[in-house]
Design a protein around this motif. Structure first.
Motif, PDB file in Angstrom:
ATOM      1  N   VAL A 200       0.739  -1.247  -0.044  1.00 50.56           N
ATOM      2  CA  VAL A 200      -0.073  -0.006   0.056  1.00 50.56           C
ATOM      3  C   VAL A 200       0.758   1.442  -0.011  1.00 50.56           C
ATOM      4  N   ALA A 201       2.060   1.261   0.745  1.00 48.84           N
ATOM      5  CA  ALA A 201       2.852   2.433   0.594  1.00 48.84           C
ATOM      6  C   ALA A 201       3.379   2.729  -0.828  1.00 48.84           C
ATOM      7  N   ARG A 202       3.846   1.791  -1.342  1.00 48.68           N
ATOM      8  CA  ARG A 202       4.445   1.875  -2.781  1.00 48.68           C
ATOM      9  C   ARG A 202       3.321   2.250  -3.646  1.00 48.68           C
ATOM     10  N   LEU A 203       1.923   1.799  -3.602  1.00 43.43           N
ATOM     11  CA  LEU A 203       0.785   2.296  -4.322  1.00 43.43           C
ATOM     12  C   LEU A 203       0.456   3.755  -4.365  1.00 43.43           C
ATOM     13  N   SER A 204       0.733   4.188  -2.836  1.00 39.38           N
ATOM     14  CA  SER A 204       0.697   5.537  -2.302  1.00 39.38           C
ATOM     15  C   SER A 204       1.631   6.737  -2.552  1.00 39.38           C
ATOM     16  N   GLY A 205       2.840   6.002  -3.210  1.00 42.44           N
ATOM     17  CA  GLY A 205       3.923   7.007  -3.251  1.00 42.44           C
ATOM     18  C   GLY A 205       4.709   7.121  -2.100  1.00 42.44           C
ATOM     19  N   VAL A 206       4.635   6.199  -1.254  1.00 39.35           N
ATOM     20  CA  VAL A 206       5.397   6.319  -0.032  1.00 39.35           C
ATOM     21  C   VAL A 206       6.513   5.454   0.163  1.00 39.35           C
ATOM     22  N   ARG A 207       7.618   5.857   0.343  1.00 40.25           N
ATOM     23  CA  ARG A 207       8.796   5.107   0.661  1.00 40.25           C
ATOM     24  C   ARG A 207       8.604   4.375   2.104  1.00 40.25           C
ATOM     25  N   ALA A 208       8.876   2.724   2.035  1.00 43.25           N
ATOM     26  CA  ALA A 208       8.495   2.285   3.627  1.00 43.25           C
ATOM     27  C   ALA A 208       9.537   1.136   3.463  1.00 43.25           C
ATOM     28  N   ALA A 209       9.685   1.043   4.872  1.00 45.39           N
ATOM     29  CA  ALA A 209      10.272  -0.654   5.320  1.00 45.39           C
ATOM     30  C   ALA A 209       9.827  -0.587   6.545  1.00 45.39           C
ATOM     31  N   THR A 210      10.158  -1.919   7.088  1.00 42.09           N
ATOM     32  CA  THR A 210       9.721  -2.452   8.452  1.00 42.09           C
ATOM     33  C   THR A 210      10.937  -2.720   9.107  1.00 42.09           C
ATOM     34  N   VAL A 211      11.003  -2.886  10.552  1.00 46.85           N
ATOM     35  CA  VAL A 211      11.906  -3.170  11.526  1.00 46.85           C
ATOM     36  C   VAL A 211      11.130  -4.178  12.322  1.00 46.85           C
ATOM     37  N   LEU A 212      11.595  -5.522  12.379  1.00 52.01           N
ATOM     38  CA  LEU A 212      10.776  -6.389  13.166  1.00 52.01           C
ATOM     39  C   LEU A 212      11.819  -6.787  14.288  1.00 52.01           C
ATOM     40  N   VAL A 213      11.124  -7.306  15.431  1.00 56.03           N
ATOM     41  CA  VAL A 213      11.802  -7.877  16.608  1.00 56.03           C
ATOM     42  C   VAL A 213      11.442  -9.206  16.587  1.00 56.03           C
ATOM     43  N   ALA A 214      12.308 -10.180  16.516  1.00 56.19           N
ATOM     44  CA  ALA A 214      11.922 -11.665  16.675  1.00 56.19           C
ATOM     45  C   ALA A 214      11.278 -11.907  18.058  1.00 56.19           C
ATOM     46  N   SER A 215      10.084 -12.457  18.140  1.00 53.98           N
ATOM     47  CA  SER A 215       9.653 -12.655  19.703  1.00 53.98           C
ATOM     48  C   SER A 215      10.136 -13.972  20.256  1.00 53.98           C
ATOM     49  N   ASP A 216      10.156 -14.900  19.139  1.00 55.96           N
ATOM     50  CA  ASP A 216      10.269 -16.358  19.429  1.00 55.96           C
ATOM     51  C   ASP A 216      10.812 -17.148  18.160  1.00 55.96           C
ATOM     52  N   HIS A 217      11.011 -18.373  18.237  1.00 56.04           N
ATOM     53  CA  HIS A 217      11.361 -19.124  17.180  1.00 56.04           C
ATOM     54  C   HIS A 217      10.503 -20.218  17.083  1.00 56.04           C
ATOM     55  N   PRO A 218       9.326 -20.260  16.602  1.00 59.10           N
ATOM     56  CA  PRO A 218       8.469 -21.609  16.429  1.00 59.10           C
ATOM     57  C   PRO A 218       9.072 -22.736  15.889  1.00 59.10           C
ATOM     58  N   GLY A 219       9.871 -22.560  14.685  1.00 59.89           N
ATOM     59  CA  GLY A 219      10.774 -23.614  14.014  1.00 59.89           C
ATOM     60  C   GLY A 219      11.556 -24.574  15.076  1.00 59.89           C
ATOM     61  N   LEU A 220      12.048 -23.627  15.997  1.00 52.94           N
ATOM     62  CA  LEU A 220      12.897 -24.664  16.793  1.00 52.94           C
ATOM     63  C   LEU A 220      12.418 -24.778  18.208  1.00 52.94           C
ATOM     64  N   GLY A 221      11.290 -24.387  18.389  1.00 56.22           N
ATOM     65  CA  GLY A 221      10.455 -24.537  19.521  1.00 56.22           C
ATOM     66  C   GLY A 221      11.000 -23.476  20.707  1.00 56.22           C
ATOM     67  N   LEU A 222      11.376 -22.567  20.386  1.00 58.96           N
ATOM     68  CA  LEU A 222      11.923 -21.505  21.432  1.00 58.96           C
ATOM     69  C   LEU A 222      11.076 -20.483  21.831  1.00 58.96           C
ATOM     70  N   HIS A 223      10.736 -20.147  22.884  1.00 62.08           N
ATOM     71  CA  HIS A 223       9.518 -19.315  23.481  1.00 62.08           C
ATOM     72  C   HIS A 223      10.291 -17.852  23.682  1.00 62.08           C
ATOM     73  N   THR A 224       9.520 -17.053  24.081  1.00 64.48           N
ATOM     74  CA  THR A 224       9.863 -15.552  23.975  1.00 64.48           C
ATOM     75  C   THR A 224      10.651 -15.436  25.382  1.00 64.48           C
ATOM     76  N   ASP A 225      11.659 -14.637  25.466  1.00 70.88           N
ATOM     77  CA  ASP A 225      12.441 -14.150  26.600  1.00 70.88           C
ATOM     78  C   ASP A 225      11.982 -12.772  26.555  1.00 70.88           C
ATOM     79  N   GLY A 226      11.278 -12.435  27.649  1.00 72.04           N
ATOM     80  CA  GLY A 226      10.812 -11.000  27.805  1.00 72.04           C
ATOM     81  C   GLY A 226      12.153 -10.162  27.827  1.00 72.04           C
ATOM     82  N   THR A 227      13.099 -10.228  28.504  1.00 75.92           N
ATOM     83  CA  THR A 227      14.005  -9.493  28.810  1.00 75.92           C
ATOM     84  C   THR A 227      14.689  -9.151  27.395  1.00 75.92           C
ATOM     85  N   LEU A 228      14.865 -10.371  26.485  1.00 74.06           N
ATOM     86  CA  LEU A 228      15.606 -10.077  25.177  1.00 74.06           C
ATOM     87  C   LEU A 228      14.769  -9.286  24.127  1.00 74.06           C
TER      88      LEU A 228
END
Length: 252
Positions: A200-228
């Motif tokens: 939608v950003a590109r269609l609207s003429g907006v330069r966009a990116a996202t920054v995502l924080v990994a919360s857990d790792h379902p593939g390895l069965g690792l749950h969220t560490d609140g401190t990290l």
């Protein structure tokens, strides 16, 4: 009652855009700053005070705060969860003058080297949600703006991961089969908004990116560490602000 001719009826798309603007920005006079940050998280857990520690707030509105950081005015939108809400915010913000936007949220890790609290800056996204296709009616690449991605990497004090993210609507469809499919597709993480934000950003003429924080790792069965996780979001907020203010000359 006078007859209403077809030509007198406003086109519904334009009418609804005005309605959406009213939902979000009815208490905002005039345009927004050209640079915005869009938190992509549970609105019930969103805390404006986290931003107040980092920026100089000029004014809080219902759905956006206007602030200054690094000598630049920026807009910080309230949190949006899921592709439809995020896409509407992007489109409405674009109509109010936003031209550069960073989405800031979370993802489940798929890439083996991505751990809880690590930061992923997707170069693109698999649009497995319905919002993007509703806007394009065809296969359309959900791609981050390469200059903004570069600015994020150049601004990062530590390691950033890049790669693809798989964006979906139905969060409860995340099962072992989906995780294995994502591994085969060689995506780095799973989220709910990135593909719609980028499309939608590109269609609207907006330069966009996202920054995502990994919360857990379902593939390895690792749950969220609140401190990290908290440390990762703290780093992500600082990175987003540095990229849209410290590197502003490169983005304009």
């Amino acid at each position: 009652m006078p007859d209403v001719l077809p030509g007198d009826v406003p086109e519904w798309g334009s009418t609804f855009k005005a309605i959406a603007d009213g939902w979000l920005f009815s208490d905002v006079d005039g345009p927004l700053p050209p640079v915005a940050i869009l938190p992509l998280e549970n609105p019930d857990l969103y805390d404006r005070a986290d931003w107040e520690k980092r920026v100089e707030i000029e004014r809080h509105h219902r759905s956006v705060s206007i602030a200054r950081h690094g000598g630049r005015r920026i807009a910080i939108l309230t949190a949006k969860l899921g592709a439809p809400a995020a896409a509407m915010a992007v489109q409405a913000a674009a109509a109010r003058g936003v031209r550069t936007l960073i989405g800031l949220g979370y993802c489940g890790a798929i890439e083996d080297g991505l751990g809880c609290g690590d930061l992923l800056v997707p170069t693109g996204a698999v649009a497995a949600e319905g919002t993007s296709i509703a806007h394009t009616r065809e296969r359309y690449p959900a791609v981050a703006d390469h200059r903004l991605v570069r600015a994020l990497h150049d601004s990062a004090p530590g390691t950033l991961h890049d790669g693809l993210v798989y964006s979906l609507d139905a969060v409860f469809t995340q099962d072992s089969g989906l995780i294995e499919r994502c591994r085969r597709l060689r995506v780095s993480g799973i989220d709910m908004e990135t593909s719609a934000v980028l499309t939608v950003a590109r269609l609207s003429g907006v330069r966009a990116a996202t920054v995502l924080v990994a919360s857990d790792h379902p593939g390895l069965g690792l749950h969220t560490d609140g401190t990290l996780l908290g440390a990762g979001m703290d780093r992500a907020m600082g990175l987003a602000l540095e990229a849209v203010t410290g590197r502003a000359a490169e983005l304009d």
